[in-house]
Design an enzyme around this catalytic site. Sequence first.
Site, short mmCIF file in Angstrom:
data_model
loop_
_atom_site.label_atom_id
_atom_site.label_comp_id
_atom_site.label_asym_id
_atom_site.label_seq_id
_atom_site.Cartn_x
_atom_site.Cartn_y
_atom_site.Cartn_z
N THR A 1 0.86 -1.18 0.00
CA THR A 1 0.00 0.00 0.00
C THR A 1 0.90 1.23 0.00
O THR A 1 2.11 1.13 -0.12
CB THR A 1 -0.94 0.00 1.22
OG1 THR A 1 -0.15 -0.07 2.40
CG2 THR A 1 -1.91 -1.17 1.16
N VAL B 1 0.75 4.43 2.25
CA VAL B 1 1.16 5.09 3.49
C VAL B 1 2.06 4.16 4.31
O VAL B 1 3.03 4.60 4.92
CB VAL B 1 -0.07 5.53 4.31
CG1 VAL B 1 0.36 6.15 5.64
CG2 VAL B 1 -0.92 6.52 3.51
N CYS B 2 1.74 2.88 4.33
CA CYS B 2 2.44 1.92 5.20
C CYS B 2 3.96 1.92 5.06
O CYS B 2 4.66 1.99 6.07
CB CYS B 2 1.89 0.51 4.98
SG CYS B 2 0.14 0.36 5.41
N PRO B 3 4.52 1.87 3.85
CA PRO B 3 5.98 1.82 3.79
C PRO B 3 6.64 3.10 4.31
O PRO B 3 7.75 3.04 4.83
CB PRO B 3 6.29 1.59 2.31
CG PRO B 3 5.06 2.00 1.58
CD PRO B 3 3.92 1.75 2.52
N ILE C 1 6.81 2.43 8.07
CA ILE C 1 7.73 1.33 8.40
C ILE C 1 9.16 1.79 8.26
O ILE C 1 9.99 1.56 9.15
CB ILE C 1 7.44 0.11 7.50
CG1 ILE C 1 6.03 -0.42 7.76
CG2 ILE C 1 8.47 -0.98 7.72
CD1 ILE C 1 5.51 -1.38 6.70
#
EC number: 1.11.1.26
Length: 184
Positions: free
Chosen positions: A52, A54-56, A59
């Site tokens: 997806t 936003v997630c990286p 992270i």
Amino acid sequence: MLTIGDTFPSFKLTAVKGGAEGLKLDSAFTEISNATDAGKWKLVFFWPKDFTFVCPTEIVAFAKLAGDFADRDTVVYGVSTDSEFVHLNWRLHHDDLRNLSIPMLADIKRELSTACGVLSKTEGVALRATFLVDPDGIVRFASVNDLSVGRNPAEVLRVLDALQSDELCPCNWNKGEEFLRPAA
């Protein structure tokens, strides 16, 4: 959702290791449980889905601060409801995640997400939840963001510093600044 003073739930999840080991097919996976890294603070953050947008960003931002968290005797665990195989594939094919230094835990049965109270009722994935857990397994910080809004990992580090100071810390306090002192 778990809140301050709650005991963080027991868990045992398969994870993709951080670092170069996490990219080797023959040694990429390990098991991580609530007993792993016993006696340390734990930062446990959840993201909704691999592959997806936003997630990286989150992270990678948490991973960039992993050394700062380690300096504070804190381990960083990232968790989503995707499998360890999806995590590995994402790491192998996403330039920003390839050199990721933190483990990616697979909560495919959604047990930890459910126990923490962070499983989205409408989407069936983990919300963007963040927990700081002290060495005794007690939640000392908890926050959750909407699925579309990323977090500020530097703020989590600031809160950890404040918690570990065992002092009264004013708004926007940063490590090295004065603590609040009650009037005598």
